[in-house]
Scaffold this motif. Sequence first.
Motif, PDB file in Angstrom:
ATOM      1  N   ASP A   1     -11.006   0.506  -0.305  1.00 46.17           N
ATOM      2  CA  ASP A   1      -9.958  -0.093   0.520  1.00 46.17           C
ATOM      3  C   ASP A   1      -9.045   1.013   1.048  1.00 46.17           C
ATOM      4  OD1 ASP A   1      -8.394  -2.256   1.615  1.00 46.17           O
ATOM      5  OD2 ASP A   1      -6.906  -1.775   0.073  1.00 46.17           O
ATOM      6  N   MET A   2      -8.663   0.882   2.322  1.00 46.96           N
ATOM      7  CA  MET A   2      -8.011   2.000   2.994  1.00 46.96           C
ATOM      8  C   MET A   2      -7.155   1.514   4.150  1.00 46.96           C
ATOM      9  SD  MET A   2      -8.745   5.445   3.456  1.00 46.96           S
ATOM     10  CE  MET A   2      -7.051   5.808   3.717  1.00 46.96           C
ATOM     11  N   ASP A   3      -6.027   2.147   4.354  1.00 42.58           N
ATOM     12  CA  ASP A   3      -5.165   1.863   5.495  1.00 42.58           C
ATOM     13  C   ASP A   3      -5.922   2.176   6.807  1.00 42.58           C
ATOM     14  OD1 ASP A   3      -2.888   2.191   7.357  1.00 42.58           O
ATOM     15  OD2 ASP A   3      -3.152   4.309   6.885  1.00 42.58           O
ATOM     16  N   PRO A   4      -5.947   1.231   7.767  1.00 39.90           N
ATOM     17  CA  PRO A   4      -6.777   1.374   8.967  1.00 39.90           C
ATOM     18  C   PRO A   4      -6.452   2.605   9.826  1.00 39.90           C
ATOM     19  CG  PRO A   4      -5.984  -0.874   8.785  1.00 39.90           C
ATOM     20  CD  PRO A   4      -5.298  -0.107   7.709  1.00 39.90           C
ATOM     21  N   ALA A   5      -5.178   2.945   9.978  1.00 36.30           N
ATOM     22  CA  ALA A   5      -4.834   4.088  10.835  1.00 36.30           C
ATOM     23  C   ALA A   5      -5.397   5.383  10.242  1.00 36.30           C
ATOM     24  CB  ALA A   5      -3.319   4.186  10.984  1.00 36.30           C
ATOM     25  N   THR A   6      -5.245   5.558   8.936  1.00 35.55           N
ATOM     26  CA  THR A   6      -5.772   6.766   8.287  1.00 35.55           C
ATOM     27  C   THR A   6      -7.291   6.797   8.378  1.00 35.55           C
ATOM     28  OG1 THR A   6      -3.970   6.470   6.710  1.00 35.55           O
ATOM     29  CG2 THR A   6      -5.604   8.155   6.178  1.00 35.55           C
ATOM     30  N   GLY A   7      -7.911   5.640   8.140  1.00 43.34           N
ATOM     31  CA  GLY A   7      -9.375   5.570   8.209  1.00 43.34           C
ATOM     32  C   GLY A   7      -9.873   5.966   9.585  1.00 43.34           C
ATOM     33  N   LEU A   8      -9.237   5.429  10.614  1.00 40.45           N
ATOM     34  CA  LEU A   8      -9.688   5.708  11.975  1.00 40.45           C
ATOM     35  C   LEU A   8      -9.489   7.187  12.318  1.00 40.45           C
ATOM     36  CD1 LEU A   8     -10.933   4.245  14.399  1.00 40.45           C
ATOM     37  CD2 LEU A   8      -8.644   3.943  15.320  1.00 40.45           C
ATOM     38  N   SER A   9      -8.369   7.775  11.905  1.00 35.20           N
ATOM     39  CA  SER A   9      -8.160   9.191  12.251  1.00 35.20           C
ATOM     40  C   SER A   9      -9.152  10.070  11.494  1.00 35.20           C
ATOM     41  CB  SER A   9      -6.710   9.629  12.029  1.00 35.20           C
ATOM     42  OG  SER A   9      -6.444   9.744  10.664  1.00 35.20           O
ATOM     43  N   ARG A  10      -9.467   9.709  10.252  1.00 38.34           N
ATOM     44  CA  ARG A  10     -10.509  10.468   9.532  1.00 38.34           C
ATOM     45  C   ARG A  10     -11.856  10.323  10.233  1.00 38.34           C
ATOM     46  NH1 ARG A  10     -10.465   8.624   3.315  1.00 38.34           N
ATOM     47  NH2 ARG A  10      -8.387   9.233   2.657  1.00 38.34           N
ATOM     48  N   ALA A  11     -12.185   9.087  10.647  1.00 37.76           N
ATOM     49  CA  ALA A  11     -13.491   8.834  11.267  1.00 37.76           C
ATOM     50  C   ALA A  11     -13.617   9.582  12.591  1.00 37.76           C
ATOM     51  CB  ALA A  11     -13.692   7.332  11.481  1.00 37.76           C
TER      52      ALA A  11
END
Length: 212
Positions: A141-151
């Motif tokens: 489970d992960m905060d969406p903004a952080t996930g997207l910037s990592r991706a």
Amino acid sequence: MTIPPRGSGCFITFEGIDGSGKSTQVARLAEHLRAQGRQVVVTREPGGSPGAEEIRALVLQGDPDRWSAETEILLFTAARRDHMERLILPALAEGKVVLCDRFADSTRMYQGLSRGDLRPVVDQLHSLMIGQEPDLTVLIDMDPATGLSRALSRQTADERFEAFGEDLQTAMRAGFLALAEEFSDRFRIVDGAQGIDDVAKDIAQIVDRALA
Ligand code: ADP
Ligand code: TYD
């Protein structure tokens, strides 16, 4: 051909939004399990077999509106069926631990929820053509903004879904958490905001307990 019964191995899947750390943690868990002397197969979806990898390029590259959600359900399920027949079921029959980066829960989310309610179609096709669930599913489970910037920092060609943006990531996060409640017998949730070593430690503990 009907799907043959499962062998004695263990089928573990990883789910979560893009950039949540699934591939990183699949590799870490494989190391951990191999150090215990277990035979481990690492794979991913869409893909994992030569035919399914060809379908992967079709679904993950190109314009975001290249396929309708219904066509995607067929493509992802076709890829999954080939992956099951050729890699996953033979490995489970040999008693191996199979670690798969995404599986049917991703179709339940991305195709089932993102463009209208197609979950019943996903579930019907799944029971007709796949008919199996993992033994254990680790949801990072992960905060969406952080996930997207990592991706996005990875810069690969497979960005068709990442192009749908943060709103999709937010909907997918909530959807995965709801799915974890629906299938609470096999889902375990891990906090992906921690450092890589801490996430790996949590996952190793969950899997060691499941395999004991
Ligand atoms: P996913 O497979 O879920 O899309 P990845 O494992 O490819 O995610 O990770 C996406 C990016 O974030 C990679 O560059 C990876 O090195 C980095 N990353 C993974 N886990 C963490 C973490 N816990 N903290 C910080 N960065 C991470
Ligand atoms: P993946 O390469 O695992 O992306 P990431 O490492 O960024 O999580 O998966 C690619 C994309 O495919 C991802 O955005 C989710 C999507 N996907 C579906 O839409 N349906 C599916 O059934 C699967 C397996 C993946």
